[in-house]
Design an enzyme around this catalytic site. Structure first.
Site, PDB file in Angstrom:
ATOM      1  CG  HIS A 183      40.770  41.975  43.882  1.00  0.00           C
ATOM      2  ND1 HIS A 183      41.068  42.982  44.773  1.00  0.00           N
ATOM      3  CD2 HIS A 183      40.471  40.893  44.634  1.00  0.00           C
ATOM      4  CE1 HIS A 183      40.960  42.533  46.002  1.00  0.00           C
ATOM      5  NE2 HIS A 183      40.597  41.259  45.959  1.00  0.00           N
ATOM      6  CG  ASP A 191      41.351  42.231  49.391  1.00  0.00           C
ATOM      7  OD1 ASP A 191      40.224  41.835  49.043  1.00  0.00           O
ATOM      8  OD2 ASP A 191      42.415  41.697  49.013  1.00  0.00           O
ATOM      9  NE  ARG A 193      42.869  38.824  51.762  1.00  0.00           N
ATOM     10  CZ  ARG A 193      41.626  39.291  51.868  1.00  0.00           C
ATOM     11  NH1 ARG A 193      40.714  39.022  50.936  1.00  0.00           N
ATOM     12  NH2 ARG A 193      41.283  40.031  52.895  1.00  0.00           N
ATOM     13  CG  HIS A 243      36.511  43.065  46.774  1.00  0.00           C
ATOM     14  ND1 HIS A 243      36.375  42.060  45.853  1.00  0.00           N
ATOM     15  CD2 HIS A 243      37.504  42.670  47.609  1.00  0.00           C
ATOM     16  CE1 HIS A 243      37.230  41.090  46.121  1.00  0.00           C
ATOM     17  NE2 HIS A 243      37.931  41.442  47.167  1.00  0.00           N
TER      18      HIS A 243
END
Ligand code: OGA
Ligand code: MN
Length: 302
Positions: free
Chosen positions: A278, A125, A293, A123
């Site tokens: 990723h 993000d 994150r 995907h």
């Protein structure tokens, strides 16, 4: 100098950032460079920031080694690139820092402390929002002794090497991105996913983006679909959409497009969600892994 002038000077003087000498080492392969000797707990000079920014556009992913930074410093550095996004899963925000999403497989008192299955499918993000992410910064807090790698695929390369027929088939097409599409499946596969409230569901209504986007800063085209969030290509029959997406997904993640990141303690990895997709490589259940994150908001894809 009078006493009051001396005092005023002390009050006015903003701390002047000092230039740092750091090394940029491109990683072998299609994605990424290491940054050695830069301390992100200190404010960067304009020139150092410009060098980092340019390297990020050239390599799509930077590994800042050995960053002993606090969550606030992580947030402050991230903000230099744009507005930060607050993840819909507020259950996994770091206390007092909603800008940080905890990515972790650790369970405390029977409750997950973070998102344990983040990145189980390829995907980009937050591609399920009208304004998808520019980039994400993931900072290692606790790493397993084995596994836990993160894989990145270069979507500029994927576009450039697309077979002509496939490239023609997706020319000018748009596709639906949905946060909810895989959510039920992820709930079945593990215990990480809380039931979403009506309010949360309202925040993640599906959106439509071009299948091929142009990177707003480097001008290159990139494929912008992924198995994680892309459900449907518009204006083609359902079975054709399914077949096209399967071909695009398979082509995107060919071995020659991929960089596998093997985490080292205190790594901060900053990737470009407009250039890469990723995947979490997976961590053995009995080993602990925790990362923080931040996610920077980008522009409307075109
Ligand atoms: C993320 C993600 C993958 C990983 O944090 O956005 O997809 O390896 N993580 O943790
Ligand atoms: Mn991710």
């Amino acid at each position: 100098m009078s006493q009051s002038n001396a005092l005023r000077r002390e009050v006015d003087a903003a701390p002047v950032p000092q230039a740092q000498s750091f090394e940029l080492r491109p990683l072998p392969g299609p994605v990424g460079a290491e940054i050695i000797g830069l301390d992100l707990s200190r404010e960067l000079t304009a020139a150092d920031f410009a060098r980092v920014h340019e390297a990020h556009l050239d390599h799509h992913l930077l590994v800042f080694r050995d960053q002993r930074i606090t969550p606030q410093q992580h947030i402050d550095f991230s903000r230099r690139f744009g507005r930060l996004m607050i993840h819909v899963l507020h259950q996994f925000h770091l206390a007092d820092h909603p800008e940080i999403l905890i990515v972790s497989n650790i369970v405390e008192d029977g409750k997950p402390i973070g998102l344990g299955d983040a990145g189980k499918y390829w995907h980009s993000d937050i591609s399920y929002k009208e304004l998808p992410s520019l980039g994400s910064l993931l900072h290692a807090q606790e790493l397993p002794s084995e596994g836990g790698d993160t894989l990145f695929a270069n979507m500029h390369l994927a576009y450039d090497t697309l077979p002509a027929a496939l490239r023609h088939a997706v020319e000018g097409k748009r596709a639906v991105h949905s946060y909810l599409a895989q959510y039920g499946q992820l709930q079945k596969e593990g215990n990480w996913r809380p039931t979403l409230s009506a309010q949360q569901i309202a925040q993640v209504q599906e959106v439509v983006h071009p299948v091929v986007r142009t990177h707003p800063e480097n001008g290159r085209r990139a494929l912008f679909v992924s198995e994680g969030f892309t459900t449907r290509i518009q204006d083609v029959p359902e079975d054709e959409s399914r077949a096209l997406l399967a071909e695009l997904f398979a082509h995107s993640v060919r071995a020659e497009h991929i960089y596998r990141h093997r985490w080292q303690p205190h790594d901060l990895v900053f990737w470009d969600n407009r250039s890469l997709i990723h995947l979490a490589g997976g961590t053995p259940d009995h080993l602990r892994r925790k990362l923080y994150r931040t996610t920077i908001e980008g522009d409307t894809p075109f």
